[in-house]
Write a protein that holds these residues in place. Structure first.
Motif, PDB file in Angstrom:
ATOM      1  N   LEU B 227       0.771  -1.105   0.251  1.00  0.00           N
ATOM      2  CA  LEU B 227       0.068  -0.112  -0.181  1.00  0.00           C
ATOM      3  C   LEU B 227       0.913   1.694   0.163  1.00  0.00           C
ATOM      4  O   LEU B 227       0.578   2.189  -0.882  1.00  0.00           O
ATOM      5  CB  LEU B 227      -0.981  -0.045   1.308  1.00  0.00           C
ATOM      6  CG  LEU B 227      -1.982   0.993   1.706  1.00  0.00           C
ATOM      7  CD1 LEU B 227      -2.727   1.473  -0.307  1.00  0.00           C
ATOM      8  CD2 LEU B 227      -2.676   1.318   2.096  1.00  0.00           C
ATOM      9  N   GLN B 228       1.814   0.912   1.020  1.00  0.00           N
ATOM     10  CA  GLN B 228       2.945   2.629   1.094  1.00  0.00           C
ATOM     11  C   GLN B 228       3.201   2.337  -0.551  1.00  0.00           C
ATOM     12  O   GLN B 228       3.310   3.667  -1.395  1.00  0.00           O
ATOM     13  CB  GLN B 228       3.964   1.905   1.371  1.00  0.00           C
ATOM     14  CG  GLN B 228       3.727   1.864   3.187  1.00  0.00           C
ATOM     15  CD  GLN B 228       4.527   1.857   3.831  1.00  0.00           C
ATOM     16  OE1 GLN B 228       6.474   2.021   2.842  1.00  0.00           O
ATOM     17  NE2 GLN B 228       4.610   1.426   5.277  1.00  0.00           N
ATOM     18  N   TYR B 229       3.368   1.600  -1.244  1.00  0.00           N
ATOM     19  CA  TYR B 229       3.948   1.529  -3.033  1.00  0.00           C
ATOM     20  C   TYR B 229       3.207   2.322  -3.339  1.00  0.00           C
ATOM     21  O   TYR B 229       3.098   3.069  -4.808  1.00  0.00           O
ATOM     22  CB  TYR B 229       4.374   0.526  -3.405  1.00  0.00           C
ATOM     23  CG  TYR B 229       5.185   0.070  -4.340  1.00  0.00           C
ATOM     24  CD1 TYR B 229       6.497   0.112  -4.301  1.00  0.00           C
ATOM     25  CD2 TYR B 229       4.156  -0.454  -5.410  1.00  0.00           C
ATOM     26  CE1 TYR B 229       7.182   0.540  -5.997  1.00  0.00           C
ATOM     27  CE2 TYR B 229       4.821  -0.006  -7.071  1.00  0.00           C
ATOM     28  CZ  TYR B 229       6.611   0.111  -7.404  1.00  0.00           C
ATOM     29  OH  TYR B 229       6.725   0.196  -8.383  1.00  0.00           O
ATOM     30  N   PHE B 332       8.136  -3.474  -9.205  1.00  0.00           N
ATOM     31  CA  PHE B 332       7.137  -4.141  -9.552  1.00  0.00           C
ATOM     32  C   PHE B 332       6.346  -3.268 -10.762  1.00  0.00           C
ATOM     33  O   PHE B 332       6.586  -1.817 -10.718  1.00  0.00           O
ATOM     34  CB  PHE B 332       6.101  -3.411  -7.982  1.00  0.00           C
ATOM     35  CG  PHE B 332       4.612  -3.791  -8.029  1.00  0.00           C
ATOM     36  CD1 PHE B 332       4.448  -4.885  -7.310  1.00  0.00           C
ATOM     37  CD2 PHE B 332       3.939  -2.861  -8.205  1.00  0.00           C
ATOM     38  CE1 PHE B 332       2.766  -5.329  -7.100  1.00  0.00           C
ATOM     39  CE2 PHE B 332       2.250  -3.578  -7.718  1.00  0.00           C
ATOM     40  CZ  PHE B 332       2.011  -3.980  -7.348  1.00  0.00           C
ATOM     41  N   PRO B 333       4.888  -4.100 -10.990  1.00  0.00           N
ATOM     42  CA  PRO B 333       5.034  -2.800 -12.088  1.00  0.00           C
ATOM     43  C   PRO B 333       4.375  -1.966 -12.128  1.00  0.00           C
ATOM     44  O   PRO B 333       2.880  -2.385 -11.105  1.00  0.00           O
ATOM     45  CB  PRO B 333       4.173  -4.333 -13.109  1.00  0.00           C
ATOM     46  CG  PRO B 333       3.706  -4.964 -11.910  1.00  0.00           C
ATOM     47  CD  PRO B 333       4.276  -4.886 -10.799  1.00  0.00           C
ATOM     48  N   GLN B 334       4.290  -0.937 -12.630  1.00  0.00           N
ATOM     49  CA  GLN B 334       3.551   0.421 -11.764  1.00  0.00           C
ATOM     50  C   GLN B 334       2.012   0.364 -12.533  1.00  0.00           C
ATOM     51  O   GLN B 334       2.658   0.208 -14.073  1.00  0.00           O
ATOM     52  CB  GLN B 334       4.369   1.352 -11.785  1.00  0.00           C
ATOM     53  CG  GLN B 334       5.717   1.590 -10.436  1.00  0.00           C
ATOM     54  CD  GLN B 334       5.985   2.474 -10.812  1.00  0.00           C
ATOM     55  OE1 GLN B 334       6.186   3.932 -11.455  1.00  0.00           O
ATOM     56  NE2 GLN B 334       7.491   2.563  -9.581  1.00  0.00           N
ATOM     57  N   PRO B 423       5.260   8.064   2.518  1.00  0.00           N
ATOM     58  CA  PRO B 423       3.664   7.599   1.927  1.00  0.00           C
ATOM     59  C   PRO B 423       2.839   8.207   3.341  1.00  0.00           C
ATOM     60  O   PRO B 423       3.407   7.735   4.138  1.00  0.00           O
ATOM     61  CB  PRO B 423       3.536   6.335   2.072  1.00  0.00           C
ATOM     62  CG  PRO B 423       4.535   5.544   2.174  1.00  0.00           C
ATOM     63  CD  PRO B 423       5.777   6.657   2.229  1.00  0.00           C
ATOM     64  N   TYR B 424       1.713   8.750   2.892  1.00  0.00           N
ATOM     65  CA  TYR B 424       0.558   9.423   4.024  1.00  0.00           C
ATOM     66  C   TYR B 424       0.758   8.574   5.179  1.00  0.00           C
ATOM     67  O   TYR B 424       0.548   8.471   6.179  1.00  0.00           O
ATOM     68  CB  TYR B 424      -0.720   9.565   3.221  1.00  0.00           C
ATOM     69  CG  TYR B 424      -0.215  10.621   2.525  1.00  0.00           C
ATOM     70  CD1 TYR B 424       0.276  11.696   2.771  1.00  0.00           C
ATOM     71  CD2 TYR B 424      -1.173  10.637   1.296  1.00  0.00           C
ATOM     72  CE1 TYR B 424       0.212  12.561   1.376  1.00  0.00           C
ATOM     73  CE2 TYR B 424      -1.286  11.886   0.479  1.00  0.00           C
ATOM     74  CZ  TYR B 424      -0.706  12.182   0.687  1.00  0.00           C
ATOM     75  OH  TYR B 424      -0.130  13.188  -0.531  1.00  0.00           O
TER      76      TYR B 424
END
Lengths: 279, 534
Positions: B227-229, B332-334, B423-424
């Motif tokens: 999730l951070q990613y 990781f595939p964005q 990340p938030y």
């Protein structure tokens, strides 16, 4: 026989030396206070060692200052300690030497940061008094920087909705370049937080950069910041200069990708302006 | 006679037991008289396969170079680390060098209280780099990210407290053999959409073979990292729009203040898109994964019950050493611009973790051997020390110019994307706690993005306020201590070598204090003007 009457010669000699050493304290009195040891301990944040080095000696103004400075740093930080330190600072500040300025400065700091309930107006008053009394003193000059911060962020100023102006007015009274740099930098940063026009705050950031000597961490941020804010303000040449400098000085930093993109944008806008100028 | 014989046997057992115990104590306890005059201890929680070996190699070489010093490595499991650190530091018995991270809940004040800044030393070249290409480079600039993380996490802006040991990136680790069996190809996903398609093929494979294989190994930790990613990706444009300072990156305090100013919230479409993507991936993790820790996800992957595992390179050595199949490490595939969920909010590729250095080691203020501890910190982050650590641990180095073994070359991320801020979900310890505590509202059986963001927007104003207040409190601790220290430096200043040193120290401290003081006043003003928390 419970113990040997004739011990080895070495043991007897050592015993004699120990005895003489112990008695010498009585004969010649305690060693004089080494105040530098106290300052060294205090500069290293070792308050207990500083107190131990000062001992009970309060015979000089310097020893009194060392004691009060140590008391104000002790943990737990309680108002009783602050009051004790302040009483000493008040007496010391009546003098006319460097110690008086240091004491006056620390007294202002007590009211700004150390008392459980700070009194920022009083701290500002004390900084102002110190600057009026000894305007060239380093501690008065530093006090003006702190006063500038209070004016930027904390002190109510109903007469002027412009919070930058009172701090800007202090700049002319600060003669030490490093301190002037620090106030320029903070006026610029306050301008960002207070949403002031970019063309007003950017010169302060540039002035800070030009004086030089900014710590590594703040410097990296500042170079990017001047570049980016200049781009936003339409100061394209300046943006290009700072972005280029960043890429040269920090080729492997994380922000290089973004900076490169912003440099491309500055160059695109410059080319566009040149093209329109040519027409 | 029989009794006497039994007695001898009993006595023999007792004597034997005594000898074994004595032998054990003799070989396993510290010597009564230390063989070296100085002993320093370094404590960290990286108990995964790899780092302890790497650190041992560094220590061994350091002890060869410094016969006076013994270095002991203390491995403290993550589950008790915070308690261990707090107790030991408060009692004054902490190790000389300690790992710390800003995301650890409830220990945000530790650097200000217990650690010593190393900023001044970082401004000088590292003596252990003598004779190398980094010989003249200031220590700070020998780190790949110029110690960006330590700067972000510093309680005293302008001061740096930690030096880092490794560069972390996150990767999608793949069971290549399983990929071939399930998809009939070795093609790895290049886009988020391709990954979705592989998940569908995997469902078909599970039905065909009767062996239920999940798309991604599931555990709460791995879901949070993912999730951070995803959040960093979808909120990149939003973050640039709230970057008033123009630094092209934001400190946690700035993100927190922007929240209080109403510049972003959890209901923003960019945030919702990140959460939506996680739900999308979460469907391919095993049911109940939120109850599991990262070790369970590792076990699932190693058992061949999941095709991928999303984790940091910190797990890579364990995965490669323990797997009976070939493990691939993929970026990781964005999501792409045409992605139906995230596409509208994307501004370009974001930097997927690479370049940020971590495993930050801090010098304890109360260390009895500060000079030796600092010296060891210099060595472990020097070119030689980092080469030993990298080769021994299988982790990426934090220092420039270290040769990266081919086996971990794929962990390196080129500088080909934007980076902006944390990340938030991890901008403060209270925020992180609320974020994690409510994750079931997003990923649980009856979870939804709507339920999750509604709850976060209810609890976060107070959490954000608490975290900003903590930032203020931590900075005030260091600011107050500096006043007397500055006067002491001034009193020691003079024309001697020591006097010149102290004059320089005073000037540095004054400038740093003004910077930190201004930042604190900004935060206090933001707390005041943002109004009461709901």
């Amino acid at each position: 026989m419970l113990y040997p009457v004739r011990g080895p010669r070495l043991v007897r000699r050592l015993t004699l030396i120990l005895l003489i050493t112990a008695l010498s304290g009585l004969l010649f009195g305690a060693a004089p206070v080494k105040l530098d040891d106290a300052w060294r301990a205090l500069s290293d944040g070792r308050d207990r060692d500083a107190l131990r080095a000062i001992g009970n000696d309060r015979s000089t103004r310097a020893a009194q200052l060392a004691y009060a400075a140590t008391v104000m740093s002790q943990q737990p930080a309680i108002d009783q300690n602050m009051r004790e330190a302040e009483a000493i600072f008040i007496e010391l500040a009546k003098g006319d030497d460097a110690i008086a300025d240091e004491a006056a400065y620390l007294r202002a700091r007590l009211w700004q940061l150390h008392y459980f309930t700070p009194d920022l107006a009083k701290a500002a008053e004390l900084y102002t008094e110190l600057a009026a009394r000894h305007p060239q003193s380093h501690w008065a000059q530093l006090g003006l920087v702190k006063l500038g911060l209070l004016k930027l962020y904390a002190l109510p100023d109903p007469a002027s909705p412009d919070r930058l102006a009172p701090a800007e007015a202090l700049l002319a009274r600060i003669h030490e370049p490093a301190l002037q740099r620090d106030l320029h930098l903070q006026i610029g940063q306050a301008g960002v937080v207070l949403r002031q026009p970019l063309r007003r705050l950017i010169p302060h950031l540039v002035a800070a950069d030009q004086i030089g000597g900014i710590g590594a961490t703040a410097y990296e941020d500042l170079v990017i910041q001047i570049g980016e804010l200049s781009l936003r303000a339409g100061l394209l040449e300046q943006a290009k200069v700072y972005f280029t400098r960043y890429l040269k000085e920090y080729p492997a930093a994380l922000r290089t990708f973004a900076v490169r993109k912003r440099l491309e944008e500055a160059e695109r806008q410059l080319a566009l302006a040149a093209k329109e100028g040519g027409k | 006679m029989r009794f006497a014989k039994r007695g001898w046997i009993g006595l023999g057992i007792i004597i034997g037991g005594y000898l074994v115990a004595a032998g054990w104590v003799w070989t396993h306890s510290a010597p009564l008289i230390p063989d070296r005059p100085v002993t320093i201890r370094i404590a960290h929680w990286q108990v995964e396969a790899g780092p302890p070996d790497g650190m041992d190699a560094v220590i061994k070489r350091y002890e060869q170079l410094n016969p006076r010093v013994r270095v002991l490595q203390q491995l403290i499991p993550g589950i008790v680390y915070k308690q261990w650190m707090r107790t030991n530091l408060a009692s004054g018995s902490g190790a000389d060098i300690i790992e710390w991270g800003a995301w650890l809940e409830g220990v945000r004040d530790v650097p200000a209280r217990y650690f010593e800044p190393v900023t001044e030393a970082l401004g000088q070249p590292n003596p252990y780099n003598k004779g190398t290409v980094l010989e003249k480079t200031p220590w700070q600039k020998t780190f790949k990210d110029n110690l960006q993380g330590s700067r972000n996490d510093s309680p005293d802006p302008g001061q740096i407290f930690g030096v880092t040991m490794t560069e972390c990136s996150v990767r999608l680790f793949c069971n290549r053999q399983l990929l071939r069996e399930a998809t009939g190809s070795e093609h790895v996903p290049q886009t988020f959409d391709e990954m979705r398609k592989i998940f569908l093929q995997l469902d078909a494979y599970s039905q065909r073979t009767g062996h239920r294989v999940m798309g991604i190994a599931g555990a709460k930790d791995n879901a949070e990292w993912l999730l951070q990613y995803l959040l960093m990706d979808t909120t990149l444009g939003l973050n640039f729009s709230i970057d008033d300072s123009g630094m092209l990156s934001m400190y946690n305090r700035q993100v927190l203040a922007a929240y209080l100013d109403g510049r972003w919230n959890w209901s923003r479409p960019e945030v919702r898109a990140g959460l939506e993507l996680l739900r999308d991936v979460g469907r391919h993790m095993k049911p109940g994964f939120l109850q599991l820790q990262r070790d369970e996800a590792t076990r699932e992957f190693l058992a061949g019950d999941a095709l991928f595992i999303f984790t940091g390179t910190w797990d890579a050595t364990s995965l490669k050493r323990l797997a009976s199949f070939e493990v691939g490490a993929l970026r990781f595939p964005q999501p792409a611009k045409d992605d139906p969920i995230a596409g509208p909010y994307l501004i370009g590729r974001f930097q997927d973790g690479g370049g940020v250095t971590a495993m930050a080691m801090h010098l304890t203020k109360n260390s009895a051997h500060k000079a030796e501890a600092l010296d060891f910190m210099r060595f472990m982050t020097s070119l030689e020390g980092q080469q030993l650590f990298t080769d021994g641990s299988g982790w990426l180095p934090a220092t420039l110019e270290v040769k990266i073994p081919p086996a971990i070359q794929s962990f390196v991320s080129p500088l080909d994307g934007y980076t902006m801020c944390q990340p938030y979900s991890i901008i403060g310890s209270t925020v992180t706690m609320e974020f994690e505590r409510n994750l079931h509202l997003l990923l649980g059986q009856n979870g939804s993005v709507d339920r999750y963001v509604a709850e976060l927007d209810r609890v976060m104003p107070a959490a954000v306020r608490a975290d900003l207040q903590t930032e203020v409190s931590s900075t005030l601790i260091t600011l107050r201590a500096q006043d007397a220290r500055m006067i002491a430096q001034a009193r020691l200043s003079g024309p001697t070598q020591e006097g010149i040193y102290h004059a320089g120290q005073r000037a540095l401290m004054e400038s740093g204090q003004t910077l930190a003081e201004a930042t604190t006043m900004q935060m206090m003003r933001q707390l005041k003007t943002a109004g009461p928390a709901e």
